[in-house]
Design a protein around this motif. Sequence first.
Motif, PDB file in Angstrom:
ATOM      1  N   MET A 142      11.337  -2.068  -0.977  1.00  0.00           N
ATOM      2  CA  MET A 142      10.246  -1.317  -1.008  1.00  0.00           C
ATOM      3  C   MET A 142      10.320  -0.382  -2.116  1.00  0.00           C
ATOM      4  O   MET A 142      11.069   0.063  -2.598  1.00  0.00           O
ATOM      5  N   GLU A 143       9.024  -0.096  -2.699  1.00  0.00           N
ATOM      6  CA  GLU A 143       8.668   0.723  -3.980  1.00  0.00           C
ATOM      7  C   GLU A 143       8.536   2.058  -3.265  1.00  0.00           C
ATOM      8  O   GLU A 143       7.841   2.309  -2.416  1.00  0.00           O
ATOM      9  N   HIS A 144       8.993   3.095  -3.951  1.00  0.00           N
ATOM     10  CA  HIS A 144       8.670   4.436  -3.629  1.00  0.00           C
ATOM     11  C   HIS A 144       8.336   5.155  -4.853  1.00  0.00           C
ATOM     12  O   HIS A 144       9.229   5.364  -5.784  1.00  0.00           O
ATOM     13  N   ARG A 204       4.085  -5.243  -9.751  1.00  0.00           N
ATOM     14  CA  ARG A 204       5.669  -4.998  -9.845  1.00  0.00           C
ATOM     15  C   ARG A 204       6.401  -5.396  -9.016  1.00  0.00           C
ATOM     16  O   ARG A 204       7.468  -6.042  -8.738  1.00  0.00           O
ATOM     17  N   GLU A 205       5.927  -4.956  -7.515  1.00  0.00           N
ATOM     18  CA  GLU A 205       6.599  -5.147  -6.341  1.00  0.00           C
ATOM     19  C   GLU A 205       6.778  -6.586  -6.059  1.00  0.00           C
ATOM     20  O   GLU A 205       7.789  -7.314  -5.800  1.00  0.00           O
ATOM     21  N   ALA A 206       5.839  -7.279  -6.340  1.00  0.00           N
ATOM     22  CA  ALA A 206       5.313  -8.775  -6.196  1.00  0.00           C
ATOM     23  C   ALA A 206       6.580  -9.514  -6.876  1.00  0.00           C
ATOM     24  O   ALA A 206       7.003 -10.449  -6.483  1.00  0.00           O
ATOM     25  N   PRO A 254     -13.392   0.101   0.669  1.00  0.00           N
ATOM     26  CA  PRO A 254     -12.328  -0.230   0.176  1.00  0.00           C
ATOM     27  C   PRO A 254     -12.050  -1.707   0.206  1.00  0.00           C
ATOM     28  O   PRO A 254     -12.422  -2.505   0.681  1.00  0.00           O
ATOM     29  N   VAL A 255     -10.837  -1.975  -0.668  1.00  0.00           N
ATOM     30  CA  VAL A 255     -10.272  -3.513  -0.965  1.00  0.00           C
ATOM     31  C   VAL A 255      -8.952  -3.366  -0.491  1.00  0.00           C
ATOM     32  O   VAL A 255      -8.208  -2.293  -0.579  1.00  0.00           O
ATOM     33  N   LEU A 256      -8.342  -4.495  -0.594  1.00  0.00           N
ATOM     34  CA  LEU A 256      -6.806  -4.811  -0.307  1.00  0.00           C
ATOM     35  C   LEU A 256      -6.362  -5.900  -1.499  1.00  0.00           C
ATOM     36  O   LEU A 256      -6.944  -7.017  -1.365  1.00  0.00           O
ATOM     37  N   ILE A 257      -5.353  -5.359  -2.176  1.00  0.00           N
ATOM     38  CA  ILE A 257      -4.713  -5.978  -3.065  1.00  0.00           C
ATOM     39  C   ILE A 257      -3.394  -6.463  -2.319  1.00  0.00           C
ATOM     40  O   ILE A 257      -2.934  -5.766  -1.839  1.00  0.00           O
ATOM     41  N   LYS A 258      -3.281  -8.014  -2.496  1.00  0.00           N
ATOM     42  CA  LYS A 258      -2.070  -8.556  -1.872  1.00  0.00           C
ATOM     43  C   LYS A 258      -1.385  -9.539  -2.755  1.00  0.00           C
ATOM     44  O   LYS A 258      -1.911 -10.394  -3.270  1.00  0.00           O
ATOM     45  N   ALA A 259      -0.102  -9.521  -2.661  1.00  0.00           N
ATOM     46  CA  ALA A 259       0.664 -10.647  -3.448  1.00  0.00           C
ATOM     47  C   ALA A 259       0.444 -11.583  -2.890  1.00  0.00           C
ATOM     48  O   ALA A 259       0.412 -12.098  -1.716  1.00  0.00           O
ATOM     49  N   SER A 260       0.097 -12.911  -3.801  1.00  0.00           N
ATOM     50  CA  SER A 260      -0.181 -14.162  -3.402  1.00  0.00           C
ATOM     51  C   SER A 260       0.971 -14.844  -2.697  1.00  0.00           C
ATOM     52  O   SER A 260       0.950 -15.458  -1.827  1.00  0.00           O
TER      53      SER A 260
END
Length: 674
Positions: free
Chosen positions: A640-642, A186-188, A154-160
């Motif tokens: 938060m996104e839902h 989108r959330e970032a 697994p990997v983790l995508i993170k907003a910079s």
Amino acid sequence: MFKKILIANRGEIACRVARTAMRLGVRTVAVYSDADANAQHVRACDEAIHIGGNAAKDSYLQWQRILEAAKATGAQAIHPGYGFLSENEDFARACAAEGLVFIGPPPEAIAAMGSKAAAKALMEKAQVPLVPGYHGDNNEPEFLLAQAQAMGFPVLIKASAGGGGRGMRRVDKAEDFIAALASCQREAQASFGDQHVLVERYVLRPRHIEIQVFADTQGDCVYLFERDCSVQRRHQKVLEEAPAPGMSAERRAEMGAAAVAAAKAVGYVGAGTVEFIAEERDDGDLRFYFMEMNTRLQVEHPVTEAITGHDLVEWQLRVASGEPLPAKQEALRIHGHAIEARICAENPEAGFLPATGELAVLRWPEHVSFQRNADNEPFHDPAPVRVDAGVREGDAISPYYDSMVAKLIIWGADRAQALARLEAALRDTHIVGLNTNVAFLRRVVQSRAFSQADLDTALIEREREALFGPSKLPLEVAAAGVAALTLHSEAALQGSDPWSRRDGWRLHGGARRRLDLAVGDTHHVVTLAHQHDGSLLMGLGGQTWPLQWQALGDGRFDIQLASCRSTLSVYAQGERVAVFGEAGSLELQEFDPIAHAADGAGSAGRLTAPMPGKVIAFLAKAGDVVKAGQAVAVMEAMKMEHTLTAPRDGTVEELLYSVGDQVGEGAELLKLAD
């Protein structure tokens, strides 16, 4: 020291800054939105200035209005709290340009640590350990997918530019990567105005350990030890404690030195937190990797205050006014153990969906604040409990800001004592009127993993069976609910003669009442039999027990069920009854099948908004065939996104809103045809 400061924030942190400033003789100015006109932080300050509409973008993010308010009131400095503008380098520069002191780090330090990718590059040069990953500028989806495949899932995508769990997704397989990336971006973009992300290898069983640092304008920098923030949901912290369980003195010193080096590398001033991912190896060694630096005060700073005896907000004000740090590294000591629980308006059983509504009942445990004696050594009352809240009973939790209601902070001589005190404090925290996570927090605190300090960021998922079990109805809770419903609906005397009594008495034989009590989606049939001699029998699950009860006032009932006796607090609101006791808390609803026969008939199979919010995206268009459970829309609420899924198979007939529209709770978002 300043004579007057403006607090460019809201909620409990604004109240906290106001209290500390008042103790130091500093006057304060609050700013507020339409939604916060009667908020607690407005009352806590000496002055208050209205700065705009409900949404943060129309008020708390309007820094020009905040600067104008500061100048108009004669404030010399601005405290940004946390969130909103606290890590905005442009705002920090604008403060300086207007001759105002920004109570935080220099803009250059915010810029250096504001981008996760840039910060990791800086740490790499400083030889601070990093998690393997891609931290570059290429954000093309296919390129990032290739990078993820190369490092292994697994990997983790993170907003910079992110924080607070927003713009962050764990991805376990390649086919889910592109969709998760789009959601993160989108959330970032919505949260930080920057959709740039980085991708890292996901550390299995990671612990989230952070170091509190503090630097002054004279070049001195110290660390005030560590906090373990591993218990998280949706990448947001739930419980935080200091010191970190199992941390050796050698590893603590090593992590502290790395954190101080990171702060000095960017010319840091003020309060900051260097966050690390820690991984325990098979040989027992705790490896740590730099994750990010939060260039502000953290929500969980009270646990550091509890174990050190130092007021970090006071440190902020003193350092910002040019004073040296109040203590040197060698003078700092750890005293005891502290744990903070974040009380949030949300429904844990529904994926932690944020909740809105009025705080009809808000009762905290008896509490005292942490104090210091003349020698600056911590002094703690026998049962120290601290509540940091920005709301009071009768206030409403709106959809415009985050879902946190308050923070409950507990200190103990050791972790075992702190755990026991926290469980008791959560038991005595009574909130009625909307969903909260208080009962869930009690279950987490009582869980095997947390009680034994078997910590990692997946603890909640690992303990899912214990934390999200089926809705049960303890006997004493059922008895209290029956007592309250009886008191309010049948037991009241309507007159002085026996023929007007409505308490179940009969001339011959007894009376029997059947109650359908709903706990969530689960229904329990409870019977109440009035015997001819005036006694009561309660039945549940095919068994019966003698029941006696007495209303003690203030919502408390003395319940005796067979030979067991207990005192419970009960708050009745129409058909709903909230019960709080030693064994836990539940909300019951007396269910009348005739009165509710038509409920849901008009909404079956419809896709409706679970709460007020904004439509971020539609993942299907008119004419598309969708399956039950397929993602079809995305909403944003409380930062938060839902993702919303199709309630049944069907064809999308019409989209009823446009992207960007604000919708109310229960609004139908699209029409589905068979």
